[in-house]
Write a protein that holds these residues in place. Sequence first.
Motif, PDB file in Angstrom:
ATOM      1  N   ALA A  26      69.159  41.344  40.089  1.00  0.00           N
ATOM      2  CA  ALA A  26      68.627  40.017  39.775  1.00  0.00           C
ATOM      3  C   ALA A  26      69.567  38.917  40.252  1.00  0.00           C
ATOM      4  N   ALA A  27      70.867  39.102  40.048  1.00  0.00           N
ATOM      5  CA  ALA A  27      71.830  38.087  40.480  1.00  0.00           C
ATOM      6  C   ALA A  27      71.881  37.979  41.998  1.00  0.00           C
ATOM      7  N   ALA A  28      71.771  39.106  42.679  1.00  0.00           N
ATOM      8  CA  ALA A  28      71.830  39.095  44.141  1.00  0.00           C
ATOM      9  C   ALA A  28      70.629  38.384  44.749  1.00  0.00           C
ATOM     10  N   LEU A  29      69.483  38.433  44.055  1.00  0.00           N
ATOM     11  CA  LEU A  29      68.246  37.890  44.613  1.00  0.00           C
ATOM     12  C   LEU A  29      67.836  36.568  43.971  1.00  0.00           C
ATOM     13  N   ALA A  30      68.754  35.921  43.263  1.00  0.00           N
ATOM     14  CA  ALA A  30      68.463  34.612  42.671  1.00  0.00           C
ATOM     15  C   ALA A  30      68.226  33.579  43.777  1.00  0.00           C
ATOM     16  N   PRO A  31      67.378  32.572  43.529  1.00  0.00           N
ATOM     17  CA  PRO A  31      67.009  31.623  44.590  1.00  0.00           C
ATOM     18  C   PRO A  31      68.080  30.606  44.952  1.00  0.00           C
ATOM     19  N   ALA A  32      68.992  30.323  44.046  1.00  0.00           N
ATOM     20  CA  ALA A  32      69.982  29.281  44.311  1.00  0.00           C
ATOM     21  C   ALA A  32      71.294  29.643  43.618  1.00  0.00           C
ATOM     22  N   PRO A  33      72.414  29.117  44.134  1.00  0.00           N
ATOM     23  CA  PRO A  33      72.526  28.270  45.325  1.00  0.00           C
ATOM     24  C   PRO A  33      72.492  29.096  46.610  1.00  0.00           C
ATOM     25  N   ALA A  34      72.005  28.494  47.681  1.00  0.00           N
ATOM     26  CA  ALA A  34      71.967  29.171  48.976  1.00  0.00           C
ATOM     27  C   ALA A  34      73.353  29.157  49.607  1.00  0.00           C
ATOM     28  N   LEU A  35      73.772  30.280  50.173  1.00  0.00           N
ATOM     29  CA  LEU A  35      75.072  30.371  50.842  1.00  0.00           C
ATOM     30  C   LEU A  35      74.880  30.195  52.339  1.00  0.00           C
ATOM     31  N   LYS A  36      75.722  29.382  52.942  1.00  0.00           N
ATOM     32  CA  LYS A  36      75.671  29.106  54.373  1.00  0.00           C
ATOM     33  C   LYS A  36      77.024  29.417  55.005  1.00  0.00           C
ATOM     34  N   SER A  37      76.992  29.822  56.246  1.00  0.00           N
ATOM     35  CA  SER A  37      78.243  30.219  56.907  1.00  0.00           C
ATOM     36  C   SER A  37      79.202  29.054  57.082  1.00  0.00           C
ATOM     37  N   TRP A  38      78.681  27.818  57.132  1.00  0.00           N
ATOM     38  CA  TRP A  38      79.542  26.666  57.391  1.00  0.00           C
ATOM     39  C   TRP A  38      80.118  26.047  56.116  1.00  0.00           C
ATOM     40  N   MET A  39      79.961  26.687  54.980  1.00  0.00           N
ATOM     41  CA  MET A  39      80.523  26.140  53.746  1.00  0.00           C
ATOM     42  C   MET A  39      82.036  26.026  53.841  1.00  0.00           C
ATOM     43  N   SER A  40      82.570  24.939  53.303  1.00  0.00           N
ATOM     44  CA  SER A  40      84.019  24.744  53.301  1.00  0.00           C
ATOM     45  C   SER A  40      84.663  25.629  52.254  1.00  0.00           C
ATOM     46  N   PRO A  41      85.974  25.867  52.369  1.00  0.00           N
ATOM     47  CA  PRO A  41      86.650  26.657  51.334  1.00  0.00           C
ATOM     48  C   PRO A  41      86.454  26.078  49.932  1.00  0.00           C
ATOM     49  N   ARG A  42      86.420  24.755  49.846  1.00  0.00           N
ATOM     50  CA  ARG A  42      86.216  24.113  48.545  1.00  0.00           C
ATOM     51  C   ARG A  42      84.824  24.433  48.002  1.00  0.00           C
ATOM     52  N   GLU A  43      83.809  24.349  48.854  1.00  0.00           N
ATOM     53  CA  GLU A  43      82.450  24.683  48.433  1.00  0.00           C
ATOM     54  C   GLU A  43      82.341  26.161  48.050  1.00  0.00           C
ATOM     55  N   ILE A  44      83.033  26.992  48.804  1.00  0.00           N
ATOM     56  CA  ILE A  44      83.001  28.423  48.505  1.00  0.00           C
ATOM     57  C   ILE A  44      83.608  28.697  47.134  1.00  0.00           C
ATOM     58  N   ARG A  45      84.742  28.070  46.847  1.00  0.00           N
ATOM     59  CA  ARG A  45      85.385  28.286  45.543  1.00  0.00           C
ATOM     60  C   ARG A  45      84.488  27.798  44.404  1.00  0.00           C
ATOM     61  N   ARG A  46      83.835  26.658  44.611  1.00  0.00           N
ATOM     62  CA  ARG A  46      82.948  26.122  43.584  1.00  0.00           C
ATOM     63  C   ARG A  46      81.790  27.094  43.315  1.00  0.00           C
ATOM     64  N   THR A  47      81.193  27.592  44.400  1.00  0.00           N
ATOM     65  CA  THR A  47      80.062  28.511  44.243  1.00  0.00           C
ATOM     66  C   THR A  47      80.513  29.836  43.641  1.00  0.00           C
ATOM     67  N   LEU A  48      81.659  30.301  44.062  1.00  0.00           N
ATOM     68  CA  LEU A  48      82.209  31.545  43.530  1.00  0.00           C
ATOM     69  C   LEU A  48      82.466  31.434  42.029  1.00  0.00           C
ATOM     70  N   TYR A  49      82.969  30.290  41.612  1.00  0.00           N
ATOM     71  CA  TYR A  49      83.222  30.066  40.183  1.00  0.00           C
ATOM     72  C   TYR A  49      81.930  30.107  39.394  1.00  0.00           C
ATOM     73  N   ARG A  50      80.880  29.503  39.927  1.00  0.00           N
ATOM     74  CA  ARG A  50      79.607  29.439  39.210  1.00  0.00           C
ATOM     75  C   ARG A  50      78.894  30.789  39.180  1.00  0.00           C
TER      76      ARG A  50
END
Length: 416
Positions: A297-321
Amino acid sequence: MSESLGQRPWMTAPETTAVLDALEAAGGPDCARFVGGCVRNTLIGKPVSDLDIATRLTPEAVTAALKAAGLKAVPTGVEHGTVTAVCRGKPFEITTLRRDVATDGRRAVVAFTDDWAEDAQRRDFTLNSLYARRDGTLFDPTGHGVADARAGRIVFVGEAEQRVREDFLRILRFFRFFAWYGTPPPDAAALEACEALRGELKTLSAERVSRELLKLLAADDPRPAVALMARTGVLGEVLPAPIDLARFEGLVAIEDDQLFENDPLLRLAALLPDDQLGAVRFAEALRLSNAERDRLAAALAPAPALKSWMSPREIRRTLYRLGAQPFRDRAKLAWARAPRTAATPQWRGMIALGEGWSPPPFPLTGEDVIAAGAPKGPMVGQVLREVEDWWVDHDFIDDRLSTIEKLKSVVQGMAF
């Protein structure tokens, strides 16, 4: 002269010797032989894990023989002739030679026999109908098992449709063994029987289907087998539509290219629609564990969408959430859907960050909120969430004083 596997370490290990000695003390020389996977894998140079033994002894005689030798005997399937011996923590599945008396596609009524050839005739595939004595002497009662194993031919013993009608799970087993040991092209008779009887898979217990499906997806490269399942309609009998073959094939390619560990559950997620609630219903219908259900279920959740061009800061924020496991899963699934040559370093770096970065602990507690002037109650949690959002947006700022100042401003701006 009979062919021999030679003496292999697993044949002469102290645990193996103790079990065989116990059986032969009761039934005489050659009353027990290795069978199935350990023989097949040794023959084709694959690792051996489980040791299965076939014997002329009845289950009661097996149990008595093991106990007489001081070994543990577990009645894991006595009605079908199976007793598990445990020696120094290692299990050995011991099954009495048998023949089918009646079958209904889901279970069999068996009768015991002392005929090795009769036992071989009730097994599923020729490459699994191989026996070996403890000295390595090889026996091939069907006359085709050795050649089929070496050539990667997954062929039913006898008539394919009859074998499938005896146990409909053999449809999935055919594709599983093709994924693990098969070489194209697939056996035409086997494929025809599986396609013709695919609708019977719905009569099987969910646990049997899920076990077999995950074993299939654990193969090094299950793509040809899964493509065959899709072509014959078998895949549509066990998975909800629409099935995402392209994402699945992309994920397997990534795992292979990047030396990621084979991940059957994530491969299953790659095949499923992007439907979180649907994934939960599917997991529950297939009787997957709660942990497996939640991961899908977590793997197939609709959001947030991950993009290859995300900055390290955006990645850390998404990883935390998201958390580490869902983040890695979703990054791999997003990468699997991208063009194969696109942004590989960026995706690889994102996953590496997801594996190596641990978020710092949020520096405030409810007591800090109350000390800043907020009343006890639901407002404390609301304030904490607002300050935490600010802290995350500022890339987990390592400055407690700044965080306290933000807390004070939030409290002052609220009407209590």
